[in-house]
Design a protein around this motif. Sequence first.
Motif, mmCIF file in Angstrom:
data_model
loop_
_atom_site.group_PDB
_atom_site.id
_atom_site.type_symbol
_atom_site.label_atom_id
_atom_site.label_comp_id
_atom_site.label_asym_id
_atom_site.label_seq_id
_atom_site.Cartn_x
_atom_site.Cartn_y
_atom_site.Cartn_z
ATOM 1 N N GLY A 201 0.993 -1.037 -0.131
ATOM 2 C CA GLY A 201 0.003 0.090 0.059
ATOM 3 C C GLY A 201 1.052 1.231 0.219
ATOM 4 N N CYS A 202 2.020 1.231 0.632
ATOM 5 C CA CYS A 202 3.213 2.404 0.688
ATOM 6 C C CYS A 202 3.359 2.840 -0.462
ATOM 7 C CB CYS A 202 3.854 2.361 2.226
ATOM 8 S SG CYS A 202 3.203 1.894 3.492
ATOM 9 N N LYS A 203 3.713 1.403 -0.642
ATOM 10 C CA LYS A 203 4.763 1.392 -2.013
ATOM 11 C C LYS A 203 3.914 2.152 -3.151
ATOM 12 C CE LYS A 203 5.273 -2.370 -4.975
ATOM 13 N NZ LYS A 203 5.324 -3.797 -5.321
ATOM 14 N N ARG A 204 2.231 1.879 -3.402
ATOM 15 C CA ARG A 204 2.050 2.488 -4.314
ATOM 16 C C ARG A 204 0.907 4.183 -3.842
ATOM 17 N NH1 ARG A 204 1.093 -2.645 -4.403
ATOM 18 N NH2 ARG A 204 -0.080 -4.231 -6.374
ATOM 19 N N ARG A 205 1.220 4.380 -3.001
ATOM 20 C CA ARG A 205 0.518 6.141 -2.468
ATOM 21 C C ARG A 205 2.036 6.735 -3.024
ATOM 22 N NH1 ARG A 205 -3.173 5.660 1.377
ATOM 23 N NH2 ARG A 205 -2.373 8.031 1.957
ATOM 24 N N ILE A 206 3.208 6.328 -3.148
ATOM 25 C CA ILE A 206 4.656 6.267 -3.126
ATOM 26 C C ILE A 206 4.848 6.733 -4.728
ATOM 27 C CG2 ILE A 206 7.449 6.847 -2.913
ATOM 28 C CD1 ILE A 206 7.023 5.321 -0.006
ATOM 29 N N LEU A 207 4.749 5.523 -5.501
ATOM 30 C CA LEU A 207 4.548 5.818 -7.081
ATOM 31 C C LEU A 207 4.146 6.423 -7.686
ATOM 32 C CD1 LEU A 207 5.251 1.990 -7.499
ATOM 33 C CD2 LEU A 207 6.754 3.553 -8.303
ATOM 34 N N HIS A 208 1.992 6.334 -6.623
ATOM 35 C CA HIS A 208 1.321 7.797 -7.415
ATOM 36 C C HIS A 208 2.104 8.716 -7.259
ATOM 37 C CE1 HIS A 208 -2.658 8.753 -8.349
ATOM 38 N NE2 HIS A 208 -2.654 9.956 -7.839
ATOM 39 N N LEU A 209 2.471 9.378 -5.921
ATOM 40 C CA LEU A 209 2.909 10.317 -6.079
ATOM 41 C C LEU A 209 4.254 10.797 -6.421
ATOM 42 C CD1 LEU A 209 3.125 10.770 -1.809
ATOM 43 C CD2 LEU A 209 1.845 11.953 -3.317
#
Length: 212
Positions: A201-209
Amino acid sequence: MSHNNNNDGNIEGDISECPVDEETRLKWLEQNMKVNKSLNEDKLSMEREISGIPRTGQNGQKWIYPSEQQFYDAMARKDLNADKMDMKTVIPIHNNINERVWNYIKQWENVSSNNSQDSDDVNALSLTSFKGDSHKITPRAWIRHYIFGMDLPFDRHDWQINHKNSSNSSNVKIDYVIDFYMNKQEGVYLDVRPKLNSFEGCKRRILHLLGL
């Protein structure tokens, strides 16, 4: 009502001598039609629509939305003041919103919205479970409201999805949170994002940012 004997010995009524005149009979018929129409309007459909959302572990079978009657019964059990006729409007909106949520999740997971049966990511993404809790405010909604003065969401859902990696057949479970807001221009505005409760979940949020 007076009667006359016919040649066969049967009794035949003369409708012109009936104590209920034609005007009254027409009024009764009109009233009966109104009652029947009202009964038909109160009767809710039991038909259920198949969603576009695959169920985890069900070999591509889809989740099925509740019927008008099931939705009404559920609201009644929660002591919500629901009108039966509202179900004909509520059900399409409910189903449409869930499909929109799923499309947002597919975007987060980089899964095509137009899967074909020959696509590698067919059934790669599926919904495992979901729950709603309108009283539990997410951290983002809390900040938006109590710091920036924005409206609170009217509902909140938590969905757990399963993403199967076709290259190595591994399964990744990811939790998503959805805040539901009312927007005068767009109707229902959806804030869909992965939870920050796992590495994925954290990885997807960072990649999105980062726009990746």
